[in-house]
Design an enzyme around this catalytic site. Structure first.
Site, short mmCIF file in Angstrom:
data_model
loop_
_atom_site.label_atom_id
_atom_site.label_comp_id
_atom_site.label_asym_id
_atom_site.label_seq_id
_atom_site.Cartn_x
_atom_site.Cartn_y
_atom_site.Cartn_z
N ALA A 42 160.29 -6.51 29.38
CA ALA A 42 160.40 -5.07 29.19
C ALA A 42 159.12 -4.38 29.65
CB ALA A 42 160.66 -4.76 27.72
N LYS B 151 161.71 1.09 32.19
CA LYS B 151 161.83 1.66 30.85
C LYS B 151 163.13 2.42 30.64
CE LYS B 151 156.82 2.22 30.33
NZ LYS B 151 156.59 1.46 29.08
N ASN C 216 160.60 -4.16 19.46
CA ASN C 216 159.21 -4.25 19.88
C ASN C 216 158.33 -3.73 18.75
OD1 ASN C 216 156.71 -4.15 21.07
ND2 ASN C 216 157.36 -3.05 22.91
N SER D 220 153.53 -3.58 20.39
CA SER D 220 152.75 -2.83 21.38
C SER D 220 151.48 -2.33 20.72
CB SER D 220 153.55 -1.64 21.91
OG SER D 220 152.71 -0.79 22.67
N LYS E 3 159.77 -9.04 19.28
CA LYS E 3 158.63 -9.33 20.15
C LYS E 3 157.33 -9.18 19.36
CE LYS E 3 156.95 -8.47 24.84
NZ LYS E 3 157.25 -7.78 26.12
N THR F 141 154.57 -13.51 24.17
CA THR F 141 154.03 -12.45 23.35
C THR F 141 153.92 -11.16 24.15
OG1 THR F 141 151.73 -12.86 24.02
CG2 THR F 141 152.54 -14.10 22.14
N THR G 251 151.15 -7.82 24.99
CA THR G 251 149.81 -7.78 25.56
C THR G 251 148.75 -8.02 24.48
OG1 THR G 251 149.76 -5.38 25.24
CG2 THR G 251 150.51 -6.19 27.38
N GLY H 102 148.88 -10.25 32.03
CA GLY H 102 148.57 -11.03 33.21
C GLY H 102 147.89 -12.34 32.86
#
Length: 346
Positions: A61, A65, A171, A174, A216, A244, A246, A267
């Site tokens: 995701a 969006k 989620n 975030s 998540k 996971t 970020t 990343g």
């Protein structure tokens, strides 16, 4: 080919190039060109959460969006596509600039803040297309909704998308919505998830279709916290865990010009942390819940590493930005070979 396109796109502002790429992919769908994007390779399907995935590699995701280009993204070879995060009402997100590339680390920092056009718009997009693949919808809360009232936002989104989603992801991890990560723990997590599970069960009873609910989670937890979250999710009856999101850590990018930019880092720098979370979950859950591993996958070997740690499926995002469709092909081939070897007992 993609490397040339990337060199041009990377000359643009990150958010501008993101929107341009989505526009081009959406145009491919409108013009009937998706059949030229590569399509799904011939692979062994993977059965997870009661769903059959054409392959083990999905799109995480955050990229699409508003469900603007999910058909074209699926045509690139993903086994599943997850759209969102979507909130009940549309919202602008955080002030710009809010998206930063760190090419030296194959990383991205974002503090987008759940910018999206709202759940009604997303549903209209999904309804207007006939997507043959597995489609996940990632849901969240509006910025103006208090943490105490968050469950109502998640429930509103779930009830709106459940007729059109193959699975739904809550989620709660975030780092760009104040207070959101506090929902991962203790009674707050149970109170958030319980009404979502109840709504999932009501829908199944009414329509005979079970739409799996995944959650998540963040990488920035101790092992004990990871286990406590897992126990709560099992007790509440969810169908899967995505590990996971970020990270807030900047240890891997110390000295970079964007080191102090607020937001979540994704990343390659998050790869080891996310794989560790997957491993802790797998060892603790012992196959009670399936895990979808995401974070720092930039090669086929990285994807297999997540499976070896205990994930059943994987997702990519930042690696896709840096490597393009070739990463999809490589990850699909590597994970398929891994599963075939397991079947043969090699």
């Amino acid at each position: 080919m993609y490397q040339l396109a990337r060199s041009l796109l990377f000359k643009l502002d990150p958010e501008v190039s993101h929107e341009l790429s989505l526009d081009l992919l959406a145009a491919s769908s409108r013009l009937g060109l998706n059949r030229f994007l590569g399509g799904l390779p011939s692979t062994k399907p993977v059965d997870v959460m009661g769903l059959r995935f054409p392959n083990a590699v999905g799109l995480a995701a955050g990229l699409d969006k508003n469900a603007d280009a999910f058909e074209a993204l699926g045509a690139l070879g993903f086994g599943f596509v997850e759209v969102g995060t979507v909130t009940p009402k549309g919202q602008a997100g955080n002030p710009k600039p809010r998206l930063f590339r760190l090419p030296e680390h194959e990383a991205i920092i974002n503090r987008m803040g759940f910018n999206n056009k709202g759940v009604d718009h997303l549903v209209s997009r999904i309804k207007s297309h006939r997507y043959p693949g597995v489609l996940g919808v990632n849901i969240g809360k509006n910025l103006t909704t208090s943490v105490e009232d968050a469950a109502a936002d998640y429930l509103a989104c779930l009830e709106s998308v459940i007729p059109y989603a193959d699975y739904i992801t809550a989620n709660i991890s975030s780092p760009n919505t104040p207070g959101l990560r506090s929902l991962q723990f203790g009674e707050s997590l149970a109170q958030l998830i319980a009404p979502l599970v109840a709504a999932r069960d009501r829908y199944e009873a009414a329509y005979g279709k079970r739409v799996p609910l995944a959650v998540k989670i963040a990488p920035d937890m101790t092992d004990d916290e990871i286990k406590m979250v897992a126990d709560t999710l099992v007790d509440q009856g969810v169908d899967g865990i995505i590990a996971t999101n970020t990270t807030l850590s900047r240890e891997a990018v110390l000295g970079h010009q964007f080191e102090k930019e607020a937001g979540g880092l994704s990343g390659m720098p998050v790869r080891d942390a996310s794989t560790h979370v997957v491993k802790v979950l797998a060892e603790h859950l012992k196959d009670t819940l399936p895990i979808i591993g995401v974070g720092g996958i930039s090669s086929g070997a990285d994807a297999v590493e997540k499976l070896q740690a205990g994930a059943r499926l994987v997702q990519i995002y930042s690696g896709f930005i840096y490597h393009g469709p070739e990463l999809i092909k490589e990850a699909v081939a590597s994970t398929d070979a891994y599963y075939r070897e397991l079947d043969l007992g090699i």
